[in-house]
Design an enzyme around this catalytic site. Sequence first.
Site, short mmCIF file in Angstrom:
data_model
loop_
_atom_site.label_atom_id
_atom_site.label_comp_id
_atom_site.label_asym_id
_atom_site.label_seq_id
_atom_site.Cartn_x
_atom_site.Cartn_y
_atom_site.Cartn_z
N ALA A 65 -7.94 -1.15 0.12
CA ALA A 65 -6.57 -2.11 0.32
C ALA A 65 -6.51 -1.74 1.83
O ALA A 65 -6.72 -0.93 2.48
CB ALA A 65 -5.53 -1.65 -0.53
N GLY A 109 -9.58 0.48 -3.06
CA GLY A 109 -9.63 -0.82 -3.72
C GLY A 109 -11.11 -1.26 -3.77
O GLY A 109 -11.36 -2.08 -4.71
N GLU A 112 -12.50 -0.01 -6.50
CA GLU A 112 -11.95 -0.62 -7.93
C GLU A 112 -12.49 -2.07 -7.88
O GLU A 112 -12.84 -2.51 -9.26
CB GLU A 112 -10.46 -0.49 -7.51
CG GLU A 112 -10.10 1.01 -7.71
CD GLU A 112 -8.36 0.98 -7.43
OE1 GLU A 112 -8.04 0.57 -6.26
OE2 GLU A 112 -7.73 1.70 -8.34
N GLU A 132 -7.59 7.64 -2.05
CA GLU A 132 -6.09 7.42 -1.93
C GLU A 132 -5.20 8.79 -1.76
O GLU A 132 -4.20 8.70 -1.09
CB GLU A 132 -5.51 6.62 -3.14
CG GLU A 132 -6.08 5.07 -3.00
CD GLU A 132 -7.26 4.88 -3.92
OE1 GLU A 132 -8.10 5.84 -4.05
OE2 GLU A 132 -7.75 3.82 -4.13
C1 HXC Z 1 -6.91 -1.24 7.07
C2 HXC Z 1 -9.02 -0.27 7.73
C3 HXC Z 1 -9.26 0.32 6.44
C4 HXC Z 1 -8.39 0.34 5.49
C5 HXC Z 1 -10.92 0.88 7.67
N1 HXC Z 1 -9.97 -0.05 8.60
N2 HXC Z 1 -10.25 0.80 6.66
N3 HXC Z 1 -7.86 -1.10 7.97
N4 HXC Z 1 -7.20 -0.69 5.59
N5 HXC Z 1 -8.39 0.52 4.19
C6 HXC Z 1 -10.16 -0.35 9.79
C7 HXC Z 1 -10.00 0.56 10.91
O1 HXC Z 1 -8.50 0.98 11.08
C8 HXC Z 1 -10.80 0.25 12.13
O2 HXC Z 1 -9.94 -0.88 12.88
C9 HXC Z 1 -11.85 -0.48 11.54
O3 HXC Z 1 -11.58 -0.83 10.14
C10 HXC Z 1 -13.02 0.52 11.49
O4 HXC Z 1 -12.75 1.77 10.85
P1 HXC Z 1 -13.23 3.28 11.48
O5 HXC Z 1 -12.24 3.99 10.66
O6 HXC Z 1 -12.92 3.05 12.97
O7 HXC Z 1 -14.67 3.38 11.15
P2 HXC Z 1 -15.40 4.54 10.64
O8 HXC Z 1 -14.94 5.59 11.68
O9 HXC Z 1 -16.79 4.10 10.67
O10 HXC Z 1 -14.89 5.07 9.41
C11 HXC Z 1 -15.11 4.14 8.23
C12 HXC Z 1 -14.31 4.56 6.84
C13 HXC Z 1 -12.76 4.82 7.44
C14 HXC Z 1 -14.72 6.15 6.54
C15 HXC Z 1 -14.38 3.97 5.92
O11 HXC Z 1 -12.51 3.50 7.71
C16 HXC Z 1 -11.64 5.01 6.35
O12 HXC Z 1 -11.49 6.09 5.87
N6 HXC Z 1 -10.82 3.94 6.10
C17 HXC Z 1 -9.90 4.19 4.98
C18 HXC Z 1 -10.56 4.42 3.65
C19 HXC Z 1 -9.30 4.38 2.69
O13 HXC Z 1 -8.54 5.47 2.49
N7 HXC Z 1 -9.42 3.48 1.42
C20 HXC Z 1 -8.21 3.50 0.52
C21 HXC Z 1 -7.09 2.52 1.01
S1 HXC Z 1 -5.89 2.66 -0.22
P3 HXC Z 1 -8.98 -0.51 14.10
O14 HXC Z 1 -8.61 -1.77 14.57
O15 HXC Z 1 -7.94 0.30 13.73
O16 HXC Z 1 -10.05 0.29 15.02
C22 HXC Z 1 -6.37 1.68 -1.50
C23 HXC Z 1 -5.43 1.61 -2.49
C24 HXC Z 1 -5.71 0.54 -3.50
O17 HXC Z 1 -7.55 1.00 -1.57
C25 HXC Z 1 -4.69 0.46 -4.51
C26 HXC Z 1 -4.63 -0.99 -5.11
C27 HXC Z 1 -4.15 -2.03 -3.97
#
Ligand code: HXC
Length: 258
Positions: A65, A109, A112, A132
């Site tokens: 998400a 997400g 999911e 998360e």
């Molecule tokens: C918003 C995101 C994002 C996310 C990545 N980006 N994941 N933006 N929400 N979930 C954005 C980053 O901010 C960045 O943009 C660009 O995508 C590239 O990401 P990087 O981190 O620079 O890439 P990398 O170093 O290759 O790392 C990849 C990654 C990391 C390991 C996947 O991006 C990451 O850990 N993302 C978050 C994963 C996460 O925690 N997901 C769960 C979310 S909570 P900018 O412009 O900032 O450079 C969830 C709850 C669901 O999903 C519940 C139901 C609604």
Amino acid sequence: MSYEYIIVEKYDRVGLIKLDRPEALNALCVGLIGELGKAVADLEADDSIGCLVVTGSEKAFAAGADIKEMVDKDFQTVYREDFITDDWEVLANTRKPVIAAVAGYALGGGCEVAMMCDFIIAADNAKFGQPEITIGTIPGAGGTQRLTRLVGKAKAMDMCLTGRMMDAEEAERSGLVSRIVPVDSLIEEALAAAKKIAGYSLPATMIAKEAVDRAYEVSLSEGLRFERRTFHSTFALEDRREGMMAFIEKRKANWKHR
Ligand code: HXC
């Protein structure tokens, strides 16, 4: 229909939805989820489509998400909105078969959404996770429930509590994905599987899906009863007779209802 965050294409009887927000690794913002819900509903209603495939890019199926959209939300808002929205559920409620073709990250997400599909074909570079906990929350779109049913408590607890990722090999070993293919042939393989499914009688594939899904909802005896009755119901299909006649006559079935 043109979209901002997804691309929809049709191949024979297959509807392919490609998540396309590369600058954010396909993070599932409200706009993307709204478009996904609309595209799935359209393909579900489209009589020329017998199976759906949902995919992302080589780098990310979806990284979760959108954290930037969620960061300022408070309890009142998420409770009042019942966040997540119904659009997330459209995929889980689709009655036509849906395959997730996952390359790269399927996190939070993203994992999911993949698990809402009927089965997952993983590229050899796929990484699954429910991270998360690392951002102070928990899965909210089925991660604690669907993952646990798919891989069991030990792996699900490990994933949800440590936030670690599973690679494609571990995901296949654990029952999260049905098969692994080279990343370069992911779409080709997923479309081939989808075409195969879409080539059968649509009511038969829909009934099969409904019966398998029932296994997650009811006891074994109720599930077996449900299967028996839905199996009986296939005898009301012209295509059931056609399929059996085609076998006996050593020819290809000519399905009426696809
Ligand atoms: C918003 C995101 C994002 C996310 C990545 N980006 N994941 N933006 N929400 N979930 C954005 C980053 O901010 C960045 O943009 C660009 O995508 C590239 O990401 P990087 O981190 O620079 O890439 P990398 O170093 O290759 O790392 C990849 C990654 C990391 C390991 C996947 O991006 C990451 O850990 N993302 C978050 C994963 C996460 O925690 N997901 C769960 C979310 S909570 P900018 O412009 O900032 O450079 C969830 C709850 C669901 O999903 C519940 C139901 C609604």
